[in-house]
Design a protein around this motif. Structure first.
Motif, PDB file in Angstrom:
ATOM      1  N   ASP A 216       0.837  -1.303  -0.032  1.00 18.96           N
ATOM      2  CA  ASP A 216       0.031   0.113   0.006  1.00 18.96           C
ATOM      3  C   ASP A 216       0.721   1.204  -0.151  1.00 18.96           C
ATOM      4  O   ASP A 216       2.077   1.103   0.148  1.00 18.96           O
ATOM      5  CB  ASP A 216      -0.797  -0.019   1.195  1.00 18.96           C
ATOM      6  CG  ASP A 216      -0.244   0.261   2.616  1.00 18.96           C
ATOM      7  OD1 ASP A 216       0.796   0.566   2.646  1.00 18.96           O
ATOM      8  OD2 ASP A 216      -0.998  -0.017   3.500  1.00 18.96           O
ATOM      9  N   GLU A 217       0.092   2.304   0.037  1.00 16.00           N
ATOM     10  CA  GLU A 217       0.889   3.699  -0.233  1.00 16.00           C
ATOM     11  C   GLU A 217       1.840   4.024   0.948  1.00 16.00           C
ATOM     12  O   GLU A 217       2.693   4.928   0.729  1.00 16.00           O
ATOM     13  CB  GLU A 217      -0.099   4.728  -0.627  1.00 16.00           C
ATOM     14  CG  GLU A 217      -1.074   5.015   0.769  1.00 16.00           C
ATOM     15  CD  GLU A 217      -2.081   5.999   0.497  1.00 16.00           C
ATOM     16  OE1 GLU A 217      -1.999   6.723  -0.492  1.00 16.00           O
ATOM     17  OE2 GLU A 217      -3.120   6.237   0.974  1.00 16.00           O
ATOM     18  N   ASP A 218       1.601   3.265   1.994  1.00 14.20           N
ATOM     19  CA  ASP A 218       2.575   3.472   3.258  1.00 14.20           C
ATOM     20  C   ASP A 218       3.634   2.735   3.356  1.00 14.20           C
ATOM     21  O   ASP A 218       4.426   2.615   4.203  1.00 14.20           O
ATOM     22  CB  ASP A 218       1.715   3.222   4.419  1.00 14.20           C
ATOM     23  CG  ASP A 218       0.434   4.438   4.878  1.00 14.20           C
ATOM     24  OD1 ASP A 218       0.848   5.725   4.321  1.00 14.20           O
ATOM     25  OD2 ASP A 218      -0.297   4.105   5.622  1.00 14.20           O
ATOM     26  N   LEU A 222       1.098  -6.034   1.703  1.00 18.86           N
ATOM     27  CA  LEU A 222      -0.145  -6.871   1.912  1.00 18.86           C
ATOM     28  C   LEU A 222      -0.113  -8.050   1.400  1.00 18.86           C
ATOM     29  O   LEU A 222      -0.883  -8.984   2.031  1.00 18.86           O
ATOM     30  CB  LEU A 222      -1.198  -5.861   0.819  1.00 18.86           C
ATOM     31  CG  LEU A 222      -1.285  -4.457   1.235  1.00 18.86           C
ATOM     32  CD1 LEU A 222      -2.360  -3.911   0.485  1.00 18.86           C
ATOM     33  CD2 LEU A 222      -1.686  -4.171   2.966  1.00 18.86           C
ATOM     34  N   PRO A 295      -8.230   1.036  -5.294  1.00 18.82           N
ATOM     35  CA  PRO A 295      -7.574   1.239  -3.756  1.00 18.82           C
ATOM     36  C   PRO A 295      -7.786  -0.233  -3.034  1.00 18.82           C
ATOM     37  O   PRO A 295      -8.889  -0.883  -3.435  1.00 18.82           O
ATOM     38  CB  PRO A 295      -8.426   2.084  -3.187  1.00 18.82           C
ATOM     39  CG  PRO A 295      -8.924   2.942  -4.180  1.00 18.82           C
ATOM     40  CD  PRO A 295      -9.243   2.216  -5.321  1.00 18.82           C
ATOM     41  N   ILE A 296      -6.930  -0.598  -2.177  1.00 24.67           N
ATOM     42  CA  ILE A 296      -7.079  -1.587  -1.389  1.00 24.67           C
ATOM     43  C   ILE A 296      -7.127  -1.271   0.084  1.00 24.67           C
ATOM     44  O   ILE A 296      -6.161  -0.664   0.472  1.00 24.67           O
ATOM     45  CB  ILE A 296      -5.956  -2.620  -1.617  1.00 24.67           C
ATOM     46  CG1 ILE A 296      -5.784  -3.038  -3.243  1.00 24.67           C
ATOM     47  CG2 ILE A 296      -5.994  -3.948  -0.592  1.00 24.67           C
ATOM     48  CD1 ILE A 296      -4.743  -3.892  -3.216  1.00 24.67           C
ATOM     49  N   ARG A 299      -6.870   2.389   0.561  1.00 23.30           N
ATOM     50  CA  ARG A 299      -5.539   2.996   0.403  1.00 23.30           C
ATOM     51  C   ARG A 299      -5.152   2.785  -0.931  1.00 23.30           C
ATOM     52  O   ARG A 299      -5.374   1.672  -1.668  1.00 23.30           O
ATOM     53  CB  ARG A 299      -4.615   2.622   1.351  1.00 23.30           C
ATOM     54  CG  ARG A 299      -4.980   3.236   2.852  1.00 23.30           C
ATOM     55  CD  ARG A 299      -3.843   2.644   3.527  1.00 23.30           C
ATOM     56  NE  ARG A 299      -3.791   3.087   5.128  1.00 23.30           N
ATOM     57  CZ  ARG A 299      -3.670   4.295   5.368  1.00 23.30           C
ATOM     58  NH1 ARG A 299      -2.804   4.937   4.535  1.00 23.30           N
ATOM     59  NH2 ARG A 299      -3.736   4.655   6.749  1.00 23.30           N
ATOM     60  N   ARG A 300      -4.368   3.573  -1.571  1.00 23.69           N
ATOM     61  CA  ARG A 300      -3.806   3.324  -3.023  1.00 23.69           C
ATOM     62  C   ARG A 300      -2.720   2.131  -2.584  1.00 23.69           C
ATOM     63  O   ARG A 300      -2.104   1.925  -1.404  1.00 23.69           O
ATOM     64  CB  ARG A 300      -3.170   4.701  -3.430  1.00 23.69           C
ATOM     65  CG  ARG A 300      -4.031   5.410  -3.737  1.00 23.69           C
ATOM     66  CD  ARG A 300      -3.374   6.959  -4.737  1.00 23.69           C
ATOM     67  NE  ARG A 300      -3.284   6.170  -5.924  1.00 23.69           N
ATOM     68  CZ  ARG A 300      -2.560   6.735  -6.985  1.00 23.69           C
ATOM     69  NH1 ARG A 300      -1.908   7.829  -6.718  1.00 23.69           N
ATOM     70  NH2 ARG A 300      -2.358   6.310  -8.063  1.00 23.69           N
ATOM     71  N   ALA A 301      -2.478   1.505  -3.675  1.00 22.20           N
ATOM     72  CA  ALA A 301      -1.693   0.357  -3.572  1.00 22.20           C
ATOM     73  C   ALA A 301      -0.853   0.053  -4.999  1.00 22.20           C
ATOM     74  O   ALA A 301      -1.375   0.922  -6.025  1.00 22.20           O
ATOM     75  CB  ALA A 301      -2.263  -0.837  -3.197  1.00 22.20           C
TER      76      ALA A 301
END
Length: 760
Positions: A216-218, A222, A295-296, A299-301
């Motif tokens: 994910d974007e952070d 995943l 998004p997943i 959140r963007r992934a």
């Protein structure tokens, strides 16, 4: 009645919802789905017949035709047949006057549904709302006609009882049920397509030999797809749910996070390359990062494909080494040297400092290579390269230029040319000292010195080719100056090179034109009698007169002209030898002719000598071929073979300059020799030099053991002559007796001897 129909229709629709459940359970379709659908449709028909509209005893009306026709339409032949059989079995069990009509209605409903399916498959029909409604009206209009055939019923009574409401309601039921089944069918097809697509995607990702991450974007991992867990920094269970920085070193984590940001900010994929220590060892990776559109978890992934490129990197490194490094010494090769020299010229020009370029050639390396073999020669070259590398700075370049030549590039020595020259000279002296130390080869210490030429440059007005040419010229000047020395470039070297090239061109042009003649130097025995002469080649150079061999022989050797010059000398000597036979009393004199290494190893040398003797008429027993001692190192077996064939014809052989080479006593014993010739270097210091005297006595003892004669060359004083006589020398040649003279002068000497005059 209408309420009864609505109740039956509602029940019908509720039971048909079971079809949706079955369709979801049997996503892959097949006969199981068809049979299950047929049973559901059949049960729906039974349920409808359990709440019939009774027109007469045994005559009932219900929406079974809706279910059966649509079951055949959407479920196919197998589902339609199963549903029809179930409905027919129950209708038979009910009995009554309308059994036949009921069974006919069931059969026609299934057939009409299959006909609609056939038309839809060919594009003639499609399950659109209007067509489904009309299809339902048509189906139940036929049912009304069949009901009119029941005994006691008429078309008017049936229409008055059921009529238009029946047709409209059954048409609507067909529309609603058809829409529901069509939606279920499309959803099932969509689910099946999605399942197939997901299966293909997972098969593809599972087939990828490296790693696939969903992040994910952070930067939180995943999902991981891989069959090579050894390429992960930690087991998958310890990676999923954690961030880049939690499982990777700082540098790779920063690279991936930066590439992730670029991928999420652009529709284009981003790339990152990093190295990592894994359970499989140190590996090189390349990551391709592509943002995921959906998004997943809010959140963007992005999906990250990580490839193990270690093998590619190693291949690239091997290719680079092959392209830019010498495989034997692992030093930079000529290509990399030229590239670095270009950079050095630019750097020195920018900084104002001077650098130096050095050419180094190992002295007499060929002798060691030939004597000890290429394996030991390679060992020496590797050791020489290591010694050079150990003298210079890390920033300097030591390259193998080819063969036994090395080049050293020294950058940024000093701003002053004089200071740079002094520094370079100090380094050059260290280099020659290191190269001059003994090399341990086959358990013995072997020495191999070097000649070094260098040029100082500051980057202004010099190209790489010019600098290398100047350093090369300086190196050859060091060779000519006695080897194991250093020479700096001097512009005068260019002039000398031009002169040598001009001389070489004239030498080539002079071959075969009669410009070469021989001079003869008499050879006398111990009693002072003339026993022969040595033929010495002279060049009557146009515009310069007689040119001594010391000037043109070295150039001929470098230019590969020695075989051609040797043939000219041999031909002139044999022609003169044939003339001696005609002089009374001198037919036993021996003509000595020098033979070069390049000449004796030429294919057809023996045949060429035989043909020359036949053409000139010179007697073979009066021809003596002088071979240099070092010549025999090249290929002793071929030399023995050629000498033996010529010896069988009567030609004699002498070892010239004996004692200055590396002759093996075992080889001397096998050679068909008639004579050893003591080199002038040992004669010059007689009788005062004890070492020279000891060498002469050793040669005399060796010749006596082998049963061959000895002749001394370079005899210039009576003291030398007397010393040689006292030690048993057989023959002499030198200025004490006569200088080399034209053949006409030598013939006059022979004529004087014929008249009884002294040979001198």
């Amino acid at each position: 009645m209408i309420l009864d129909l609505l109740q039956a229709t509602a029940l019908l629709l509720a039971l048909c919802l079971l079809q949706g459940v079955l369709a979801r359970r049997c996503q892959h379709g097949g006969s199981a789905l068809a049979i299950g659908s047929g049973l559901i449709y059949g049960l729906a028909c039974v349920a409808a017949m359990m709440m019939p509209i009774t027109l007469a005893p045994g005559v009932i009306v219900d929406p079974r035709a809706v279910v059966l026709s649509l079951g055949a339409l959407f479920g196919g032949p197998l589902a339609g047949v199963v549903a029809g059989l179930a409905a027919a079995a129950y209708r038979l069990w009910l009995g009554g006057d309308g059994v036949v009509i009921g069974l006919t209605t069931i059969t026609l409903a299934v057939l009409l549904g299959l006909a609609f399916r056939h038309g839809a498959a060919r594009g003639w029909l499609r399950p659109a709302p209007l067509q489904l409604f009309l299809f339902g009206v048509l189906n139940h209009a036929i049912t009304l006609l069949l009901l009119a055939a029941v005994p006691g019923q008429t078309l008017a009574s049936v229409v008055s009882t059921l009529g238009l409401p029946y047709l409209l309601l059954m048409g609507a039921a067909t529309l609603l049920l058809g829409a529901l089944l069509n939606d279920l069918e499309q959803r099932r097809a969509t689910d099946a397509a999605l399942a197939a697509s997901e299966a293909r995607l997972r098969a593809i990702t599972a087939a990828i030999p490296d790693l696939v991450f969903v992040v994910d974007e952070d930067g939180q991992v995943l999902e991981i797809i891989t069959r090579q867990e050894a390429l992960l920094a930690a087991p998958p269970a310890q990676v999923i749910g954690r961030h880049f920085e939690d499982v990777l070193p700082a540098a790779p984590a920063a690279l991936l996070r930066e590439a992730m940001g670029r991928a999420l900010a652009s529709p284009e994929r981003a790339c990152a390359r990093y190295a990592l220590d894994t359970p499989a060892g140190h590996r090189e990776f390349q990551a391709w990062i592509q943002a995921i559109d959906v998004p997943i978890g809010g959140r963007r992934a992005a999906a990250i494909l990580v490839q193990d490129i270690t093998a590619n990197v190693e291949s690239e490194e091997r290719i680079r080494k092959l392209a830019y490094y010498d495989p034997l010494t692992e030093l930079p090769n000529r290509r990399l040297l030229v590239d670095r020299l270009g950079h050095a010229i630019a750097t020195n020009a920018r900084t104002g400092k001077h650098g130096a370029l050095m050419f180094i050639d190992l002295d007499d390396f060929k002798n060691i290579n030939d004597l000890l073999g290429h394996y030991n020669g390679d060992l020496l070259l590797r050791e020489a390269g290591a010694r050079l590398r150990g003298v210079v700075r890390e920033s300097d370049t030591v390259a193998r230029f080819g063969g036994d030549e090395f080049v050293i590039l020294l950058e940024l020595l000093a701003e002053s040319a004089d200071e740079a020259l002094l520094a370079a000279r100090q380094i050059a002296d260290k280099l020659l000292h290191q190269l001059g130390r003994p090399y341990r080869l086959e358990g013995l210490d072997r020495k191999c010195t070097a000649s070094l030429g260098m040029v100082i440059f500051n980057g202004h007005g010099h190209t790489a080719d010019e600098l290398m040419q100047r350093a090369d010229l300086s190196m050859y000047e060091a060779k000519r100056s006695g080897k194991n020395t250093v020479r700096e470039f001097d512009p005068q070297m260019r002039t000398e090179l031009a002169d040598r090239l001009e001389l070489e061109a004239e030498l080539r042009a002079a071959l075969g034109t009669g410009a070469f003649v021989i001079h003869l130097q008499p050879q006398l025995d111990a009693g002072g009698r003339l026993v022969g002469a040595e033929a010495l080649l002279r060049w009557n150079r146009a515009g310069h007169g007689m040119t001594p061999p010391g000037l043109f022989i070295p150039i001929a050797e470098q230019a590969g002209l020695m075989p051609a010059l040797g043939r000219e000398a041999m031909a002139l000597a044999c022609e003169e030898l044939a003339r001696w036979v005609e002089l009374s009393g001198h037919d036993s004199l021996v003509m000595a002719v020098n033979v070069s290494a390049a000449q004796i190893y030429e294919p057809g040398f023996v045949e060429e000598v035989i043909a020359l003797l036949a053409r000139t008429g010179a007697p073979a027993e009066c021809l003596k071929l002088e071979l240099t001692e070092s010549l025999l190192l090249t290929d002793i077996e071929r030399a023995i073979e050629a000498m033996t064939r010529l010896r069988e014809m009567g030609i004699r052989f002498s070892i010239d300059d004996f004692g200055t080479g590396y002759s093996s006593l075992g080889y001397l014993q096998r050679l068909p020799l008639d004579e050893l010739k003591i080199d002038r270097a040992f004669v010059r210091d007689l009788p005062a030099n004890a070492s020279s005297l000891a060498i002469v006595r050793t040669i005399m003892a060796l010749a006596d053991t082998l049963g061959i004669r000895v002749i001394a060359e370079g005899v210039e004083t009576a003291a030398q002559h007397a010393c040689l006589l006292d030690n048993g020398c057989d023959a002499f040649q030198g200025f004490l007796f006569a200088r080399p003279e034209p053949v006409e002068t030598f013939r006059a000497r022979l004529s004087s001897m014929s008249r009884g005059l002294p040979a001198r």
